[in-house]
Write an enzyme that holds these catalytic residues in place. Structure first.
Site, PDB file in Angstrom:
ATOM      1  CE  LYS A  11      -3.838  -2.450   2.146  1.00  0.00           C
ATOM      2  NZ  LYS A  11      -4.915  -2.449   3.182  1.00  0.00           N
ATOM      3  CE1 TYR A  51      -9.256  -2.935  -0.111  1.00  0.00           C
ATOM      4  CE2 TYR A  51      -8.411  -1.144  -1.452  1.00  0.00           C
ATOM      5  CZ  TYR A  51      -8.203  -2.201  -0.574  1.00  0.00           C
ATOM      6  OH  TYR A  51      -6.921  -2.515  -0.166  1.00  0.00           O
ATOM      7  CG  ASN A 114      -3.616  -2.793   6.614  1.00  0.00           C
ATOM      8  OD1 ASN A 114      -3.452  -2.370   5.472  1.00  0.00           O
ATOM      9  ND2 ASN A 114      -4.633  -3.570   6.948  1.00  0.00           N
ATOM     10  CG  HIS A 117      -5.281  -6.580  -0.683  1.00  0.00           C
ATOM     11  ND1 HIS A 117      -6.521  -6.542  -0.099  1.00  0.00           N
ATOM     12  CD2 HIS A 117      -5.339  -7.540  -1.652  1.00  0.00           C
ATOM     13  CE1 HIS A 117      -7.311  -7.434  -0.703  1.00  0.00           C
ATOM     14  NE2 HIS A 117      -6.611  -8.044  -1.650  1.00  0.00           N
ATOM     15  CD  GLU A 128      -8.491  -9.427  -4.196  1.00  0.00           C
ATOM     16  OE1 GLU A 128      -9.398  -9.150  -3.399  1.00  0.00           O
ATOM     17  OE2 GLU A 128      -7.358  -9.814  -3.828  1.00  0.00           O
TER      18      GLU A 128
HETATM   19  P1  GDP Z   1      -8.034  -7.255   5.408  1.00  0.00           P
HETATM   20  O1  GDP Z   1      -8.656  -8.375   4.642  1.00  0.00           O
HETATM   21  O2  GDP Z   1      -7.202  -7.727   6.583  1.00  0.00           O
HETATM   22  O3  GDP Z   1      -7.246  -6.315   4.516  1.00  0.00           O
HETATM   23  O4  GDP Z   1      -9.195  -6.397   6.076  1.00  0.00           O
HETATM   24  P2  GDP Z   1     -10.646  -5.945   5.545  1.00  0.00           P
HETATM   25  O5  GDP Z   1     -11.008  -6.690   4.297  1.00  0.00           O
HETATM   26  O6  GDP Z   1     -11.572  -5.998   6.704  1.00  0.00           O
HETATM   27  O7  GDP Z   1     -10.440  -4.397   5.193  1.00  0.00           O
HETATM   28  C1  GDP Z   1      -9.865  -3.985   3.970  1.00  0.00           C
HETATM   29  C2  GDP Z   1      -8.944  -2.822   4.260  1.00  0.00           C
HETATM   30  O8  GDP Z   1      -9.716  -1.718   4.741  1.00  0.00           O
HETATM   31  C3  GDP Z   1      -7.915  -3.059   5.367  1.00  0.00           C
HETATM   32  O9  GDP Z   1      -6.764  -3.736   4.923  1.00  0.00           O
HETATM   33  C4  GDP Z   1      -7.593  -1.648   5.814  1.00  0.00           C
HETATM   34  O10 GDP Z   1      -6.693  -1.006   4.907  1.00  0.00           O
HETATM   35  C5  GDP Z   1      -8.954  -0.984   5.700  1.00  0.00           C
HETATM   36  N1  GDP Z   1      -9.695  -1.020   6.978  1.00  0.00           N
HETATM   37  C6  GDP Z   1     -10.241  -2.086   7.619  1.00  0.00           C
HETATM   38  N2  GDP Z   1     -10.843  -1.737   8.765  1.00  0.00           N
HETATM   39  C7  GDP Z   1     -10.695  -0.384   8.852  1.00  0.00           C
HETATM   40  C8  GDP Z   1     -11.113   0.593   9.814  1.00  0.00           C
HETATM   41  O11 GDP Z   1     -11.768   0.278  10.824  1.00  0.00           O
HETATM   42  N3  GDP Z   1     -10.765   1.877   9.556  1.00  0.00           N
HETATM   43  C9  GDP Z   1     -10.055   2.250   8.447  1.00  0.00           C
HETATM   44  N4  GDP Z   1      -9.757   3.555   8.273  1.00  0.00           N
HETATM   45  N5  GDP Z   1      -9.650   1.360   7.521  1.00  0.00           N
HETATM   46  C10 GDP Z   1      -9.963   0.061   7.726  1.00  0.00           C
END
Ligand code: GDP
Length: 139
Positions: A11, A51, A114, A117, A128
């Protein structure tokens, strides 16, 4: 072969901080084959599409803004049971909760930025991978 592939993005914050090399090294050390790789900047439309599953989540607009804020590295990674193996290597979504030594622990900034992805299912890994790479770009 289905089930042996995952898609990662490094990222913008991690690329900006110079972590692309160290993250790719960890990926290599963990035994993944990198079968496609590119440095690019996502458009707003591309990030929204990637997304789309999160479009009703409160952080969707922030996430799209973040993912278009700078260059990303996209890669297809191959290994047996790649989706699960890679999610183990990267750790929990929130770097504060990611297991010690995982990619998000070492290179993540916060829950949004973080570091990387990783696909969450074999089906999404295929979708993807097709989103980023043509047949000519895969090896
Ligand atoms: P992943 O599969 O571990 O990447 O997590 P998710 O699919 O739940 O979320 C997709 C991405 O959205 C994450 O990798 C983060 O970059 C972002 N994200 C997830 N939860 C949050 C949140 O509570 N706040 C914010 N600002 N970003 C989030």
């Amino acid at each position: 072969m289905i089930g042996n592939k995952t898609l990662t993005m490094i990222k913008p914050t991690a690329v900006e901080k110079g972590f692309a090399g160290p993250i790719l090294a960890k990926i290599n050390e963990a035994g993944f084959k990198i079968s496609a790789l590119k440095l690019m900047k996502l458009s707003k439309e591309q990030a929204e599409k990637f997304y789309e599953v999160h479009k009703d989540r409160p952080f969707y607009n922030d996430l799209v803004g973040f993912m278009t804020s700078g260059a990303i590295v996209a890669a297809i990674l191959e290994k047996e049971n790649a989706v699960e193996a890679y999610r183990q290597l990267i750790g929990a979504t929130n770097p504060d909760q990611a297991e010690k030594g995982t990619v998000r622990d070492l290179f993540g900034t916060n829950i949004q930025a973080n570091a990387v992805h990783g696909s969450d299912s074999n089906e999404n890994a295929e979708i993807e991978a097709d989103f980023f790479f043509s047949k000519l770009e895969r090896f």
